[in-house]
Scaffold this motif. Structure first.
Motif, short mmCIF file in Angstrom:
data_model
loop_
_atom_site.label_atom_id
_atom_site.label_comp_id
_atom_site.label_asym_id
_atom_site.label_seq_id
_atom_site.Cartn_x
_atom_site.Cartn_y
_atom_site.Cartn_z
N VAL B 89 -32.15 -26.33 17.70
CA VAL B 89 -32.18 -25.44 16.54
C VAL B 89 -33.60 -25.29 16.00
N PHE B 91 -35.22 -23.95 12.86
CA PHE B 91 -34.76 -23.59 11.53
C PHE B 91 -35.60 -22.47 10.93
N GLN B 93 -36.61 -22.43 7.86
CA GLN B 93 -37.71 -23.19 7.24
C GLN B 93 -37.99 -24.42 8.09
N PRO B 94 -39.24 -24.61 8.49
CA PRO B 94 -39.55 -25.75 9.35
C PRO B 94 -39.11 -27.06 8.72
N THR B 95 -38.49 -27.92 9.53
CA THR B 95 -38.08 -29.22 9.03
C THR B 95 -38.78 -30.28 9.86
N LEU B 96 -40.07 -30.47 9.59
CA LEU B 96 -40.82 -31.49 10.33
C LEU B 96 -40.84 -32.77 9.50
N TYR B 97 -41.16 -33.86 10.17
CA TYR B 97 -41.14 -35.16 9.50
C TYR B 97 -42.54 -35.60 9.13
#
Ligand SMILES: Nc1ncnc2c1ncn2[C@@H]1O[C@H](COP(=O)(O)OP(=O)(O)OP(=O)(O)O)[C@@H](O)[C@H]1O
Ligand SMILES: [Mg+2]
Lengths: 274, 262
Positions: B89, B91, B93-97
């Motif tokens: 997936v 997203f 909106q980027p969901t980086l850590y």
């Protein structure tokens, strides 16, 4: 956001002026005879002297020709270290219990529903209320004090962890699950690191709380211990030493807080940025 | 990437009679209205539609982040009950850590599968190179611009080598030049790997150019109001997209898609 001071070196001027002002005022009050009897108001120099004596071998004084080691056979810094050691042990236990419990309560709804009220209850008890009970159970030595510190420190840590877990963005977990993580991996590789800033804040609160508690707890059989020494010296009318202890206790609290902030900044540099 | 072609594909994505309603009784927001859709393995399906029509909702249902109010979704012969590594997936909106650097983010999928460090690092670097972020591998995500974060996210999904890639307006935050380059990269990657792709976009031009099949959704509650094959994605790699865009077929399909959206 910290702003760089425009005129380098002048930013600490007000602090220094204030400190000098306080010392001058203190000296004036101590030298005057406003406070009677006079020994109740030691001057800064007398306090410094008491501090130095408490950290060295020194003659007993009063005409007796005997040299003693610090105060109550321990140097003042040793009293401090003993208190810090109690805190450290209580705190480590509190982290070992509080963080996993918080993670569990934060991730599993049913556990939170069952255990939540007990945690709220524990948190609302002033730790010193346990003291008599703990002495009866574990005796007057260190075991009861460490239990006390554990009970003081673990609720704030567990609660902060729960809050942190519940604040993790849902899509951060979704993303890692879509990468193939198991539920367990999602907790260890996303929920836990995402919660680190909250856990550290919880630890900071817990340390402050534990420090207050340990000093108070040392009123009972607290020697060696900085709180015990502060209390005993006061009851023995060694006011200068008592004041020295109070200053050490306060400065230690500030230093502890500073250290934890430093750890926060190295362990969670992204705080407030993502 | 040869591993992909050898591995058996997860199979077709089937969305059967799916409706989705957000909220509780009294404040219900119907987002999807009876969606029936089969995406065959290897298809590159683009999905366009007005803002708020339910595109993301459909993607999240296929990803397994939530269960549809009614109807069901399956991949191959298995019902979707949650997220899985075979459905990557990207997203909206980027969901980086933020606790991992960019390379660590991209290597995370292989790491979770226990791929050795040297191998997964090499893999991450390959995909970082693909999205043009080699120089930023050691940075933290919050030190990157929005578009760079989005590219990192794309690299992270591709490095995990899913059969099915679900992309939610992945190029929306990029400048035109980078977007065109990544469109090209997506097409060549798709040609090379035969991945199944569901690609959500606001851009009619992008939908027509990239899709082997173009879908258009109606305003909320979303229904599929246009479903047409498109030949341009399958064109040979050395055809310039400019020439494709200039063709009358392209203009005609673009016109029909635009009409369906409004
Ligand atoms: N978690 C939610 N709770 C309640 N309503 C939601 C939720 N998510 C989406 N919606 C509603 O569902 C509808 C469809 O939303 P969705 O995000 O799927 O739109 P979209 O087509 O992806 O739009 P955009 O192109 O702007 O991203 C919207 O009206 C939105 O308000
Ligand atoms: Mg959307």
């Amino acid at each position: 956001m910290r702003r760089r001071p425009r005129l380098l070196g002048l930013s600490w001027l007000p602090a220094v002026v204030t400190a000098v002002g306080v010392l001058v005022l203190w000296t004036v009050v101590a030298a005057s005879d406003w406070i009677q009897p006079a020994y109740l108001a030691p001057s800064p120099l007398e306090v410094w002297d008491a501090f130095v004596r408490a950290n060295t071998y020194h003659p007993v004084g009063g005409g007796v020709d005997r040299v003693v080691r610090g105060e109550e056979n321990y140097f003042l810094w040793e009293h401090l270290v003993v208190s810090l050691r109690r805190i450290a042990i209580g705190l480590v236990l509190a982290i070992l219990v509080g963080v996993p419990l918080g993670l569990l309560m934060g991730t599993v709804e049913s556990v939170r529903r069952v255990a939540g009220p007990y945690l709220d209850f524990l948190r609302s008890i002033p730790p010193l209320a346990y003291m008599g009970f703990l002495v009866a159970w574990f005796g007057i030595y260190d075991t009861s004090k460490i239990w006390l510190l554990f009970l003081a420190a673990f609720p704030p840590i567990a609660l902060a962890t729960i809050n942190g877990v519940r604040g993790v963005r849902e899509d951060q977990v979704n993303a890692v699950l879509s990468l193939g993580a198991s539920r367990r991996q999602a907790v260890t590789s996303v929920v836990l690191p995402a919660t680190t800033p909250d856990i550290l804040s919880g630890i900071r609160v817990a340390v402050g709380f534990a420090w207050t508690t340990v000093v108070a707890a040392e009123l009972v059989n607290g020697l060696p211990g900085i709180g015990g020494l502060a209390y005993l010296s006061g009851t023995q009318n060694k006011i200068a030493l008592s004041v020295a202890c109070i200053l050490v206790i306060g400065l230690t609290a500030i230093a502890l807080d500073f250290v934890i902030r430093l750890i926060e900044r190295t362990l969670a540099p992204w705080r407030g940025k993502a | 990437m040869t591993a992909t072609s050898v591995r058996t594909h997860s199979g077709a994505v089937r969305v059967a009679g799916v409706e989705h309603v957000f909220g509780s009784r009294g404040a219900e927001v119907p987002a999807l209205d009876r969606i029936d859709l089969t995406i065959e393995p290897g298809e590159l399906v683009t999905l366009a539609g007005p803002s708020g029509c339910g595109k993301t909702t459909l993607l999240r249902l296929v990803a397994g982040f939530m269960r549809p109010t009614s109807g069901n979704i399956s991949v191959g012969d298995r019902e979707v009950r949650g997220p899985g590594a075979e459905r990557g997936v990207v997203f909206q909106q980027p969901t980086l850590y933020p606790w991992l650097d960019v390379r660590g983010n991209v290597a995370l999928g292989p790491k979770l599968r226990g791929v050795a460090k040297a191998e997964r690092t090499a893999r991450a670097d390959t995909y970082l190179d693909l999205v043009g972020l080699t120089d930023f591998a050691d940075r933290r995500p919050y030190e990157l611009s929005g578009g760079m974060q989005q590219r990192t996210q794309i690299a992270r999904v591709l490095a995990n080598d899913p059969d099915i890639v679900l992309m939610d307006e992945p190029f929306g935050a990029l400048d035109a030049l980078t977007r065109e380059r990544l469109q090209g990269e997506l097409l060549s990657l798709w040609r090379a790997t035969g991945k199944t792709v569901l690609f959500i976009t606001h851009g009619v031009d992008e939908a027509v150019l990239l899709g082997t099949r173009v879908l258009v959704m109606s305003p909320r509650p979303g229904r599929i109001v246009l479903d047409e094959p498109a030949p341009f994605a399958a064109a040979s790699a050395d055809v310039d997209p400019k020439d494709l865009r200039a063709s009358p077929e392209f203009a005609e399909l673009t016109r029909r898609v635009r009409e369906a959206i409004t």
